[in-house]
Write an enzyme that holds these catalytic residues in place. Structure first.
Site, short mmCIF file in Angstrom:
data_model
loop_
_atom_site.label_atom_id
_atom_site.label_comp_id
_atom_site.label_asym_id
_atom_site.label_seq_id
_atom_site.Cartn_x
_atom_site.Cartn_y
_atom_site.Cartn_z
CG HIS A 169 -12.35 9.15 23.41
ND1 HIS A 169 -13.77 8.93 23.93
CD2 HIS A 169 -12.13 10.55 24.11
CE1 HIS A 169 -14.37 10.08 24.39
NE2 HIS A 169 -13.44 10.93 24.77
CG ASP A 220 -35.77 14.46 0.18
OD1 ASP A 220 -34.89 14.78 0.75
OD2 ASP A 220 -36.29 13.16 0.17
CD1 TRP A 232 -8.44 15.79 20.13
CD2 TRP A 232 -9.19 16.25 18.10
NE1 TRP A 232 -8.67 17.12 20.25
CE2 TRP A 232 -9.07 17.64 19.15
CE3 TRP A 232 -9.80 16.56 16.76
CZ2 TRP A 232 -9.63 18.77 18.95
CZ3 TRP A 232 -10.05 17.76 16.88
CH2 TRP A 232 -10.34 19.02 17.63
CB SER A 276 -18.83 12.44 4.38
OG SER A 276 -20.14 12.52 5.19
CB SER A 277 -18.18 17.12 6.58
OG SER A 277 -17.96 16.31 7.71
CG HIS A 294 -11.35 28.30 17.38
ND1 HIS A 294 -11.24 27.87 18.49
CD2 HIS A 294 -12.42 29.13 17.13
CE1 HIS A 294 -12.42 28.38 19.38
NE2 HIS A 294 -13.01 29.11 18.46
CD GLU A 346 -14.64 19.84 13.39
OE1 GLU A 346 -14.86 20.20 12.14
OE2 GLU A 346 -15.38 18.96 13.87
CE1 TYR A 374 -17.66 29.23 19.33
CE2 TYR A 374 -15.31 29.22 18.74
CZ TYR A 374 -16.32 29.27 19.87
OH TYR A 374 -16.28 30.25 20.76
CB SER A 404 -32.49 28.68 19.84
OG SER A 404 -31.27 29.08 20.48
CG HIS A 441 -7.53 30.43 21.19
ND1 HIS A 441 -8.88 30.95 21.21
CD2 HIS A 441 -7.84 28.96 20.99
CE1 HIS A 441 -9.70 29.73 20.65
NE2 HIS A 441 -9.19 28.67 20.90
CG HIS A 442 -6.44 25.79 20.05
ND1 HIS A 442 -7.08 24.93 21.21
CD2 HIS A 442 -7.27 26.55 19.22
CE1 HIS A 442 -8.33 25.17 20.49
NE2 HIS A 442 -8.40 26.04 19.84
CB THR A 496 -20.05 32.55 23.60
OG1 THR A 496 -19.17 32.74 22.33
CG2 THR A 496 -20.35 31.16 23.93
CE LYS A 519 -25.50 32.54 19.33
NZ LYS A 519 -26.47 31.93 18.50
NE ARG A 552 -5.09 17.54 26.01
CZ ARG A 552 -5.69 18.05 24.71
NH1 ARG A 552 -5.22 19.28 24.45
NH2 ARG A 552 -6.40 17.36 24.17
C1 HEM Z 1 -16.13 31.17 25.68
C2 HEM Z 1 -15.60 30.69 24.47
C3 HEM Z 1 -14.43 29.84 24.34
C4 HEM Z 1 -13.25 30.21 24.71
C5 HEM Z 1 -12.90 31.85 25.10
C6 HEM Z 1 -12.35 29.07 24.45
C7 HEM Z 1 -11.09 29.34 24.72
C8 HEM Z 1 -10.20 28.01 24.43
C9 HEM Z 1 -8.64 28.06 24.53
C10 HEM Z 1 -8.05 29.51 24.98
C11 HEM Z 1 -8.28 26.83 24.42
C12 HEM Z 1 -6.95 26.56 24.22
C13 HEM Z 1 -6.43 25.72 25.63
C14 HEM Z 1 -5.09 25.44 25.59
O1 HEM Z 1 -4.86 24.30 24.91
O2 HEM Z 1 -4.33 25.72 26.37
C15 HEM Z 1 -9.48 26.13 24.17
C16 HEM Z 1 -9.41 24.70 23.67
C17 HEM Z 1 -10.59 24.00 23.38
N1 HEM Z 1 -11.89 24.34 23.13
FE1 HEM Z 1 -12.42 26.29 23.56
N2 HEM Z 1 -13.16 28.04 24.09
C18 HEM Z 1 -14.50 28.60 24.15
C19 HEM Z 1 -15.55 27.91 23.41
C20 HEM Z 1 -15.50 26.64 23.13
C21 HEM Z 1 -16.56 25.80 22.39
C22 HEM Z 1 -17.93 26.27 22.30
C23 HEM Z 1 -16.14 24.50 21.88
C24 HEM Z 1 -16.79 23.42 21.36
C25 HEM Z 1 -18.08 23.09 21.43
C26 HEM Z 1 -14.62 24.58 22.46
C27 HEM Z 1 -13.98 23.63 22.29
C28 HEM Z 1 -12.56 23.42 22.56
C29 HEM Z 1 -11.82 22.38 22.18
C30 HEM Z 1 -11.98 20.80 21.72
C31 HEM Z 1 -10.41 22.75 22.87
C32 HEM Z 1 -9.12 21.73 22.95
C33 HEM Z 1 -8.87 21.13 21.92
C34 HEM Z 1 -7.54 20.31 22.29
O3 HEM Z 1 -6.38 20.94 22.53
O4 HEM Z 1 -7.77 19.07 22.02
N3 HEM Z 1 -14.28 25.70 23.00
N4 HEM Z 1 -10.84 26.71 24.17
CU LIG Z 2 -10.34 27.23 19.98
#
Ligand code: HEM
Ligand SMILES: [Cu+2]
Lengths: 543, 57, 372
Positions: A90, A119, A155, A183-184, A267, A269, A271, A282, A316-317, A342, A345, A464
């Site tokens: 998924h 084009d 994933w 591709s990307s 990370h 990614e 964004y 926008s 931070h992950h 962020t 915006k 999770r």
């Molecule tokens: C205000 C802005 C953001 C902050 C401060 C933030 C912060 C964080 C932090 C600290 C984590 C890690 C949490 C953990 O695993 O304990 C996290 C996970 C994640 N964030 Fe954000 N985030 C922000 C915005 C975004 C945006 C814009 C996206 C994507 C469109 C995003 C997608 C993700 C994803 C996919 C994960 C988890 C990945 C995984 O462990 O599977 N975040 N974020």
């Molecule tokens: Cu992140």
């Protein structure tokens, strides 16, 4: 709101300024071959979008399997082995197969139209980048049928679960990810080349629509980080097949190195999956607020800041993997910093609404829901940024709630908003507003039912990626499962609406929305196969 | 030079007057902005790192 | 629009009501340590900051949506810049975040100070159970899920602590600083107890530190937090916190048992004794992969029942159990099980489920191998 939509612009007050000469240069292949060999940015854009929608449904079915198993405590429908394959597939399919290709598809369609180019700069490469994807994902899906099953390590595929302990099919998973990555990268090169070289005479960088800007920056991010993904999966390949020990502690390797590499890609990614969404929103909000975007320059600057900062926050992950204190602090501070642009915006969009003249077409509804629900994801992001608190949040459903809020009513709502917004340009017909509103409200309710309770179950202690859970989480999970079914089913309305719009409907003029300004609205609707054969006459609007 | 640094700082912060921006885009050399931008990004990283090191003591 | 507002308020009051009736289990627990309470207060602070920002921002947004509707005759203004407003809304969040970073930094520093511990416990993650060793005390044991399969499969009513119960909990003293040393024998796991606010990855090849000083006696439950394969959902953590003197006598008791077990190595064990002991060990350790009936799960986990290659090569069988098979999930058990357990489980595997080798492996033999 329903009956209050403004009259659509009439057909006559929209003469085309240029382009639109649908002359054929040469004999074109027909039928299947036409699509296989096409080098036309509009056709390739359509292919990308159809591919993405297909993947969206496949990934969605996997999610529904997961939610069905989690409907009640206990193991009912699937065994843990298969459950893990479902969660993993998924995530992979949605990230690499649905969201990213959808944005590339929109870029293919709209970037040339918005910069006044005939084009994409590299049309054959464009064809190749697309056709890599169906091959890659067919391969990826086929691993589910192999002995030992498909990828089952999430994933994020942390080693050594994804190397020493992985099913035999993992080598195929690596190959398919390599193809998607190539591709990307090729797609990104193409987009950069188009934006930098093929802009209409007189269009300076700071005159470009924000969708183009955000994609330019996204494309640079892609080129910077996809090779890192390629590197890390190649190291996995070597560990699995050639006896190296990059990530194998028993051989002197380092499993934490995997996570650093993965998140240095990962990370940026995330964004990559949101910046183009910012661009779409926008474009839509000013159109339906009939007022220029507030703070165009700050929007561009904020996008650039986010892109730079996104390389500085990866760990931070990894707050609980045992980083040294200094590293924890560094990444906590940078993560808090990234929240500021962020937030800016969001403020800009709201200032654009302020004192506008607002109408609520389906595209606008999705864009507005994006602003609210994406912000909720931003708030939980802010909470996750507090490193000590992340010791409690990490790897729970709270994180699942966070990233689904930024990705589903974030990225995916923006994509849908974009589709409703540009459908008149693509098909020459307005989408059915009534159907659109049904789709919108069902989606909004479904999304919140699904993901809001996950905040609670996560805080209450539910980890999770588990197929079965303790009894105190049962109510939240039941609500989530019902919401997920509702969200899934309502996407059929989306498909229906799009098909209906392709086949007919109220005719749209060149400038389909009264408040729309950008160049794409100067070519006829539907846009003929070839547009801007001679560059348009571009007059900068003051931003 | 100070002008360029000021503009890059404004970009990092994300806010700048439209008039100043027009001025930069008409008269500035892009190379200078890019070079200063890269240096400032490095400075930012070192600054945050320094704060983290101090805080960790 | 007015209808929508009414709806939103209705939904809000419903949520409020629901949360007050269901009070428990919606939020992070404040926990039973100093650190856990600090974390809880950080969590609530940032949460309320988000709520306030949210009310202001969404307030302005919904006001604009309502007030400047075209259908109400709104004419659009044409401003698109205001430097001072932009400076304010960038600077204010920045300041709020600095304000948040200060207490967060202080808490983090406390969490990282594992010095001067009264007791060291080595926590080792294994697919799919936890191994605890009280360092320097000669006491160690394995703790695995005790919820019966029949409850998981829905053949029996689910018990009170469904999925959160183990055969042997980790026992810790109240009021003393306990340092954890976390590592793993196979993949990455994460040891987590919400009430103690300890979550730390256990990673093969690394030893991570964390610590806790529990303030109230009681039973605290948690789970593995990092995806670790098939039975990730089925390796709970249970901590039983005892008053200091109770803990001391518990530890002394366990130390005596360990000594008794050690002396068992020297004597001759009968086939029946070994089979009985072996069945226990097999059920707790081996059955998750090789299945209770020894049928395995090809291709990853080979069958043991009727495995000719294994039955014909007694030495290899012993070697595999002691030293594992590198490059596969089969772990080395030489340091996780004692010689009696090792001998018993090997004997069991060679004689159960129709495997009729008739071989007996004595603890003394294993002991000799381990000492080599
Ligand atoms: C205000 C802005 C953001 C902050 C401060 C933030 C912060 C964080 C932090 C600290 C984590 C890690 C949490 C953990 O695993 O304990 C996290 C996970 C994640 N964030 Fe954000 N985030 C922000 C915005 C975004 C945006 C814009 C996206 C994507 C469109 C995003 C997608 C993700 C994803 C996919 C994960 C988890 C990945 C995984 O462990 O599977 N975040 N974020
Ligand atoms: Cu992140």
């Amino acid at each position: 709101m329903a009956s209050n939509l403004p009259p659509k612009p009439t057909l006559e007050h929209s003469t085309t300024t240029s382009g639109g000469l649908a002359h054929e240069h040469h004999e074109r292949p027909r039928g299947m071959l036409r699509w296989l060999l096409t080098t036309n940015h509009k056709e390739i854009g359509t292919l990308y979008l159809i591919f993405s929608l297909t993947m969206f449904f496949i990934g969605g079915i996997f999610a529904l399997v997961v939610r069905a198993e989690l409907f009640q405590p206990g193991l009912q429908l699937v065994q843990p082995e298969f459950f893990n394959q479902m969660t993993t597939m998924h995530g992979l399919i949605m990230v690499f197969g649905a969201v990213m290709p959808a944005f590339v598809g929109l870029a293919n369609w709209m970037v040339p139209l918005q910069v006044g180019a005939p084009d994409m700069a590299l049309p054959r490469l464009n064809n190749f980048s697309f056709w890599l994807l169906p091959v890659a994902f067919t391969l990826l899906l086929s691993t589910l049928l192999m002995p030992g099953g498909g990828p089952n390590f999430g994933w994020t595929f942390y080693a050594p679960l994804s190397t020493t302990y992985a099913p035999p099919s993992t080598t195929f998973f690596i190959l398919s990810l390599h193809m998607a990555g190539i591709s990307s990268i090729l797609g990104a090169i193409n987009i950069i080349a188009t934006i930098l070289n093929l802009r209409a005479p007189g269009m300076r960088l700071m005159d470009m629509p924000l969708f183009v800007w955000t994609w330019l920056i996204t494309a640079f991010l892609l080129i910077a980080v996809m090779p890192i993904l390629a590197g890390v999966i190649t190291m996995m390949l070597m560990d699995i097949n050639f006896g190296t020990s990059f990530f194998n502690a028993a051989g002197g390797g380092d499993p934490v190195l995997f996570q650093h590499l993965f998140w240095f890609f990962g990370h940026p990614e995330v964004y990559i999956m949101i910046l183009p969404a910012f661009g779409i929103v926008s474009a839509i909000i000013p159109t339906f607020a009939r007022k220029p975007l507030f703070g165009y320059a700050s929007m561009v600057y904020a996008t650039a800041s986010i892109a730079i900062l996104s390389f500085l926050v990866w760990a931070h992950h990894m707050f609980v993997v045992g980083l040294p204190l200094v590293a924890e602090l560094f990444f906590m501070f940078t993560t808090m910093l990234i929240a500021v642009p962020t937030g800016v915006k969001v403020f800009n969009w709201i200032a654009t609404l302020f004192q506008g003249s607002i109408t609520f077409e389906t595209a606008m509804l999705f864009a507005l829901a994006f602003v609210v629900l994406f912000s909720i994801g931003g708030f939980s992001g802010l909470m996750l940024a507090i490193a000590p608190a992340d010791f409690q949040y990490h790897d729970t459903y709270f994180v699942v709630a966070h990233f689904h809020y930024v990705l589903v009513p974030g990225a995916i709502f923006a994509i849908m908003a974009g589709v409703y917004y540009w459908l008149p340009k693509w098909t020459g017909h307005y989408p059915d507003e009534r159907l659109g509103r049904w789709h919108f409200w069902m989606s909004v309710i479904g999304v919140n039912l699904t993901f809001f309770p996950m905040h609670f179950s996560g805080l209450a202690g539910m980890p999770r990626r588990i197929p079965d859970y303790a009894l105190q989480f049962a109510d939240f999970n039941m609500v989530s499962s019902v919401g997920a079914l509702m969200f899934g089913v309502s996407q059929l309305l989306f498909v229906w609406g799009v098909i209906k719009c392709v086949r007919g409907g109220e005719k749209a003029p060149a400038k389909a929305w009264e408040g729309a300004e950008d160049l794409e609205w100067s070519v006829p609707s539907p846009a003929p196969l070839h547009t801007f054969d001679t560059p348009p006459d571009f007059k900068p609007v003051t931003h | 030079m100070w002008e360029v640094i000021k503009s890059v700082l404004a970009a990092f912060f994300g806010v700048q007057k439209e008039r100043q921006r027009q001025h930069d885009f008409q008269h500035g050399k892009p190379g200078a902005f890019i070079a200063v931008g890269i240096v400032m990004a490095a400075v930012l990283v070192m600054l945050v790192a320094a704060v983290a090191i101090m805080a960790a003591r | 629009m007015r209808k929508t507002l009414a709806w939103i308020m209705g939904a809000g009051s419903f949520l409020g009501l629901a949360s007050s009736t269901l009070a428990n289990g919606w939020n992070m627990p404040a926990g039973v340590t100093d650190v856990s309470r600090e974390i809880y207060s950080l969590h609530m602070t940032i949460f309320w900051i988000c709520v306030v920002i949210g009310i202001v921002v969404f307030g302005v947004m919904f006001y604009s949506l309502f007030r400047y509707r075209r259908s109400r005759g709104a004419k659009s203004a044409n401003f698109h810049e205001n430097t001072s407003v932009e400076v304010v809304w960038t600077a204010v969040p920045l300041l709020i975040l600095v304000g948040m970073a200060l207490p967060a930094t202080a808490t983090l520093k406390r969490m990282y100070d594992a010095s001067e511990a009264d007791l060291d416990v080595m926590v080792t993650g294994q697919q799919w159970r936890w191994h605890y060793e009280y360092l320097g005390e000669n006491v160690s044991f394995t703790s695995s899920l005790s919820t019966p399969r029949s409850q998981i499969n829905g053949e029996e009513e689910k018990g009170e602590n469904y999925l959160l119960d183990v055969d042997q909990p980790l026992v810790l003293p109240v009021g003393r600083k306990v340092r954890f040393l976390m590592t793993s024998d196979d993949v990455i796991h994460s040891w987590w107890v919400p009430d103690l606010a300890v979550k730390q990855d256990s990673i093969p090849g690394f030893v991570n530190e964390n610590w806790v000083r529990i303030e109230e006696p009681g039973i605290y439950r948690g789970q593995c937090a990092e995806l670790c394969g098939k039975d990730h959902a089925f390796m709970p953590v249970v901590v039983r916190a005892l008053e200091g003197d109770e803990f001391d006598s518990w530890l002394a008791e366990r130390r005596k048992e360990a000594e008794a077990e050690a002396s068992g190595v020297d004597r001759e064990w009968s086939m029946d004794e070994l089979m009985e002991r072996g069945e226990q060990v097999y059920g707790a350790i081996c059955a998750t992969c090789h299945q209770p009936d020894g049928s395995g799960a090809e291709p990853t986990f080979p069958a043991l029942a009727g495995n000719e290659a294994l039955l014909n090569d007694r030495d290899r069988h012993i070697d595999v159990v002691l030293n594992g098979v590198s490059g596969t999930p089969m772990a080395a058990f030489r340091s996780n099980l004692n010689p009696v357990e090792l001998a018993a489980v090997i004997t069991y595997e060679r004689n159960a489920w129709g495997n009729e080798s008739g071989d007996v492996v004595q603890p003394s033999e294993i002991q000799a191998l381990l000492e080599q």
